[in-house]
Structure formats: C-alpha cells, structure tokens
Design an enzyme around this catalytic site. Sequence first.
Site, PDB file in Angstrom:
ATOM      1  N   SER A 172      -7.896  -9.430   3.282  1.00 55.38           N
ATOM      2  CA  SER A 172      -9.000  -9.662   2.342  1.00 55.38           C
ATOM      3  C   SER A 172      -9.148  -8.467   1.402  1.00 55.38           C
ATOM      4  CB  SER A 172     -10.288  -9.863   3.147  1.00 55.38           C
ATOM      5  OG  SER A 172     -11.393 -10.107   2.311  1.00 55.38           O
ATOM      6  N   ASP A 220      -8.383   4.883   4.007  1.00 53.68           N
ATOM      7  CA  ASP A 220      -7.975   3.898   2.995  1.00 53.68           C
ATOM      8  C   ASP A 220      -9.128   3.027   2.523  1.00 53.68           C
ATOM      9  OD1 ASP A 220      -5.581   3.055   1.568  1.00 53.68           O
ATOM     10  OD2 ASP A 220      -5.903   1.106   2.498  1.00 53.68           O
ATOM     11  N   CYS A 246      -9.575  -3.864  -5.353  1.00 57.22           N
ATOM     12  CA  CYS A 246      -8.555  -4.885  -5.610  1.00 57.22           C
ATOM     13  C   CYS A 246      -9.185  -6.165  -6.133  1.00 57.22           C
ATOM     14  CB  CYS A 246      -7.755  -5.135  -4.336  1.00 57.22           C
ATOM     15  SG  CYS A 246      -6.860  -3.657  -3.797  1.00 57.22           S
ATOM     16  N   ASN A 285       0.828  -1.209   0.000  1.00 59.92           N
ATOM     17  CA  ASN A 285       0.000   0.000   0.000  1.00 59.92           C
ATOM     18  C   ASN A 285       0.867   1.265   0.000  1.00 59.92           C
ATOM     19  OD1 ASN A 285      -1.588   2.256   1.255  1.00 59.92           O
ATOM     20  ND2 ASN A 285      -3.202   0.705   1.306  1.00 59.92           N
ATOM     21  N   GLU A 298      -2.491  -4.932  -3.381  1.00 60.84           N
ATOM     22  CA  GLU A 298      -2.726  -5.783  -4.550  1.00 60.84           C
ATOM     23  C   GLU A 298      -2.516  -4.992  -5.847  1.00 60.84           C
ATOM     24  OE1 GLU A 298      -4.593  -5.241  -1.917  1.00 60.84           O
ATOM     25  OE2 GLU A 298      -5.917  -6.922  -1.446  1.00 60.84           O
TER      26      GLU A 298
END
Lengths: 150, 150
Positions: free
Chosen positions: B82, B147, B87, B44, B57
């Site tokens: 998760s 986020d 993503c 990230n 991701e």
Amino acid sequence: MSEQDQHFLNLAIEEAKKGVSEGGIPIGAVLVSKDGKVLGSGHNKRVQQGSTVLHGEMDALENAGRLPGSAYKGATMYTTLSPCDMCSGACLLYGVSRVVLGENETFQGNEQYLQSRGVEVVNLNSADCKKLMADFIAEKPQLWNEDIGI
Amino acid sequence: MSEQDQHFLNLAIEEAKKGVSEGGIPIGAVLVSKDGKVLGSGHNKRVQQGSTVLHGEMDALENAGRLPGSAYKGATMYTTLSPCDMCSGACLLYGVSRVVLGENETFQGNEQYLQSRGVEVVNLNSADCKKLMADFIAEKPQLWNEDIGI
C-alpha cells in the site's frame, strides 16, 4: 514573517536560481531542522537529470540523506513554490511539521490537505519567487506543464 | 482479480525480490500505461543508493523517465505494498488513474484519500507480498521504521 523564515526562503531562492543557471525549472527548497540547522537543500532536476521525482522539495529531502524519523519532527520545509501533491506527501511521510512557501499564485498545491494533517503552512508571498516562475513559464510553458503532469 | 493485474503485480514482486538480493527493502512497483505497456518499473533504493525518495513507486516513475502528462492518464501503478503519502502524492501529481497494491496489512497508506481524489484502488491481498515484508521486518525493523519516517 520572521527573519529566520526570510533567511531560509532566501536560501531556497538561491537554489531556484541555480536551477535557472543550469537551464532547469526554477524551484528550490531547503529542509531545516527544529533547531535551525539546514538538513538538506536542493532544486528541481527534471531537465538536469531527466528526473520526474526530484522536484525542489524532493531534492532537498534526498540531499538531506538517510536520517532517523526523529530528525524530521519539528522541521520546516522552505520552498519557493506551493508544494504539489508529491512533495506534500513526502513532507507528510517524514512528519515535517511546517511548510513555508514563497508563493502560491503560480501554482497552488493542496495546502488545505497539509493543514488537515496537522502541518503548519505559511505563505511568504514573495515577489522574487513569483518573478522566477513567471519568467520561466513565459519562456518554457510546455516544460512547466510536464512538471505538473499536464 | 484480472489475469492482467496478477501479471503486473508479479512483475512488481520480481522488482521487490531484486531489492532483497541487493540487501534492500523489498518493495517493488511497475507503472503500466492505459494500453498495457510497462512504462517503468523499480524498487526501493534506500539502502542501495542511500535514497530517501526512491520508494518502489517513485523508482518506477523515475525509471519511466520524462513523459507528457497524457502518458499517465489511465495508467495503473502496481505496487507490492500500500503506497505511503509520498507515493500516493506522486500518483496524484501525474494523474495515475489506478493503484493496484499487493497488500495493506504490513502498512496501510492513505488509500481513502486516493479514492477521494478519484483514483481506483484495488488490493490483491497477496500472500507473497506479505511474506516478503514480514521476513524483512523481522530481520531489519529499524530500517523499516526509517523508511516510513518513524
């Protein structure tokens, strides 16, 4: 079609044309807040930056910069082409309320899924947007396939 | 849990720890091809690059660079957490076949939707991944909310 929607779609088309002028994929997008302010605009950067994630809508979100979650609520994503799974997912992540797309004949994302998650989807069925993509795909079919993971 | 899955999750955890060391959000990911080759890894970049689209991701996909669509088929996305809607959508766009996640207690993306679209989802239920997020959220709850668009 409201005048406001057409105005902001035109800004997205200008972004797509910037993409063409850079040798890139002609898809542009503009993120507009609930009160009609442009938060960010952008266009596909696969060619220009070798980016696999900066589709037009993603580039608009990126250029809007870091914002509190509240900034996205009630916002509209204007995009010249029906958003793919990635761009739809990004709109869902941030809680964008509305997606206005130029066309979905060249490519149709999962508009039904967006709607099932509460996002309003409006198709302006723009001849300009269709022509941008038709010209591009006729010239560079392989680049287009790469952009949509084919 | 296969040894291979644990190995690649560990690489994703290393990416998450790089994020911590940079003052960022501790989520990492590794994209691995069908034949077990790391195509790209990342973490990230919200803090480090002011990016709203480079979740772990997405950064892994970006760092994998431009690839033909065939490169993603049969590939696995390893991620410490998760995957969110964005993503998940990116994995769907490129046709990633499998998502292996470290945990989904801190945050649960739409794993069912991924499965409904034919993606295999495996949760390794990693204590290390949970601790990374718990420590981070205790310290910076507002950054975490930003986020995930809250």
